[in-house]
Design a protein around this motif. Structure first.
Motif, PDB file in Angstrom:
ATOM      1  N   HIS A 266       6.543   3.428  33.374  1.00  0.00           N
ATOM      2  CA  HIS A 266       6.229   2.432  32.358  1.00  0.00           C
ATOM      3  C   HIS A 266       6.369   3.019  30.957  1.00  0.00           C
ATOM      4  CE1 HIS A 266       4.657  -0.364  35.285  1.00  0.00           C
ATOM      5  NE2 HIS A 266       3.930   0.592  35.798  1.00  0.00           N
TER       6      HIS A 266
ATOM      7  N   GLU B  71       3.906  -0.871  27.899  1.00  0.00           N
ATOM      8  CA  GLU B  71       3.587  -1.475  29.191  1.00  0.00           C
ATOM      9  C   GLU B  71       2.301  -0.900  29.760  1.00  0.00           C
ATOM     10  OE1 GLU B  71       7.164  -2.397  31.987  1.00  0.00           O
ATOM     11  OE2 GLU B  71       7.718  -0.684  30.715  1.00  0.00           O
TER      12      GLU B  71
ATOM     13  N   HIS C 142       2.179  -5.183  38.015  1.00  0.00           N
ATOM     14  CA  HIS C 142       3.260  -4.730  37.145  1.00  0.00           C
ATOM     15  C   HIS C 142       3.237  -5.557  35.866  1.00  0.00           C
ATOM     16  CE1 HIS C 142       5.032  -2.716  40.642  1.00  0.00           C
ATOM     17  NE2 HIS C 142       4.795  -3.826  41.297  1.00  0.00           N
TER      18      HIS C 142
ATOM     19  N   VAL D 260       5.864  -7.404  33.238  1.00  0.00           N
ATOM     20  CA  VAL D 260       7.256  -7.822  33.021  1.00  0.00           C
ATOM     21  C   VAL D 260       7.353  -8.423  31.625  1.00  0.00           C
ATOM     22  CG1 VAL D 260       7.796  -8.204  35.461  1.00  0.00           C
ATOM     23  CG2 VAL D 260       6.882 -10.076  34.120  1.00  0.00           C
ATOM     24  N   PRO D 261       8.457  -8.170  30.938  1.00  0.00           N
ATOM     25  CA  PRO D 261       8.595  -8.713  29.582  1.00  0.00           C
ATOM     26  C   PRO D 261       8.722 -10.230  29.595  1.00  0.00           C
ATOM     27  CG  PRO D 261      10.423  -7.220  30.128  1.00  0.00           C
ATOM     28  CD  PRO D 261       9.590  -7.357  31.347  1.00  0.00           C
ATOM     29  N   LYS D 262       8.054 -10.875  28.656  1.00  0.00           N
ATOM     30  CA  LYS D 262       8.229 -12.312  28.462  1.00  0.00           C
ATOM     31  C   LYS D 262       9.521 -12.508  27.682  1.00  0.00           C
ATOM     32  CE  LYS D 262       3.425 -13.852  28.369  1.00  0.00           C
ATOM     33  NZ  LYS D 262       2.407 -14.531  27.551  1.00  0.00           N
TER      34      LYS D 262
ATOM     35  N   PHE E  32       4.217  -8.968  27.197  1.00  0.00           N
ATOM     36  CA  PHE E  32       4.353  -8.784  28.637  1.00  0.00           C
ATOM     37  C   PHE E  32       3.546  -9.834  29.390  1.00  0.00           C
ATOM     38  CE2 PHE E  32       4.959  -4.550  26.827  1.00  0.00           C
ATOM     39  CZ  PHE E  32       6.154  -4.179  27.435  1.00  0.00           C
ATOM     40  N   ARG E  33       3.877  -9.989  30.645  1.00  0.00           N
ATOM     41  CA  ARG E  33       3.129 -10.842  31.577  1.00  0.00           C
ATOM     42  C   ARG E  33       2.701  -9.945  32.730  1.00  0.00           C
ATOM     43  NH1 ARG E  33       6.478 -14.970  32.155  1.00  0.00           N
ATOM     44  NH2 ARG E  33       5.202 -16.288  30.837  1.00  0.00           N
TER      45      ARG E  33
ATOM     46  N   ILE F 224       1.881  -9.328  36.528  1.00  0.00           N
ATOM     47  CA  ILE F 224       2.186  -9.942  37.817  1.00  0.00           C
ATOM     48  C   ILE F 224       1.569  -9.108  38.923  1.00  0.00           C
ATOM     49  CG2 ILE F 224       4.321 -11.031  37.023  1.00  0.00           C
ATOM     50  CD1 ILE F 224       5.694  -8.733  38.790  1.00  0.00           C
TER      51      ILE F 224
ATOM     52  N   ASP G 292       2.092  -8.228  43.016  1.00  0.00           N
ATOM     53  CA  ASP G 292       3.059  -8.295  44.107  1.00  0.00           C
ATOM     54  C   ASP G 292       2.321  -8.488  45.431  1.00  0.00           C
ATOM     55  OD1 ASP G 292       5.072  -8.050  45.947  1.00  0.00           O
ATOM     56  OD2 ASP G 292       5.897  -6.205  45.114  1.00  0.00           O
TER      57      ASP G 292
END
Length: 88
Positions: free
Chosen positions: A2, A6, A41, A43-45, A51-52, A54, A56
């Motif tokens: 990361h 992040e 994780h 993830v880029p918006k 970031f968002r 998430i 898994d």
């Protein structure tokens, strides 16, 4: 691996989720019997520098999605909350 942004976002989100009782506090060095921990994780918006977070639910042998049998969801379309309510 990361980026620093992040990693900071993930750490801040964990603290926020714990404060709202949506995540549990740490069970270091391991989880209690019967507990599961799914990987998270960032993830880029799109179009932003944000970031968002998430989760898994399909990762690993004991993934939450692995506990749903095909027969339980066969023929069910969950396109909206109304469909979900009817499926329950």
């Amino acid at each position: 691996m990361h980026s620093e942004d992040e990693a900071k976002f993930i750490q801040d989100q964990i603290l926020k989720e714990v404060s709202k009782n949506r995540f549990s506090s740490s069970f270091s060095p391991g989880l209690l019997p019967g507990m599961y921990s799914m990987p998270i994780h960032a993830v880029p918006k799109p179009g932003t520098g944000n970031f968002r977070l998430i989760t898994d639910h399909s990762a690993g042998q004991y993934a939450l999605n692995n506990m749903i049998t095909h027969d339980d969801i066969s023929g069910v379309t969950l396109n909206n909350v109304h469909d979900l309510g009817n499926a329950l």
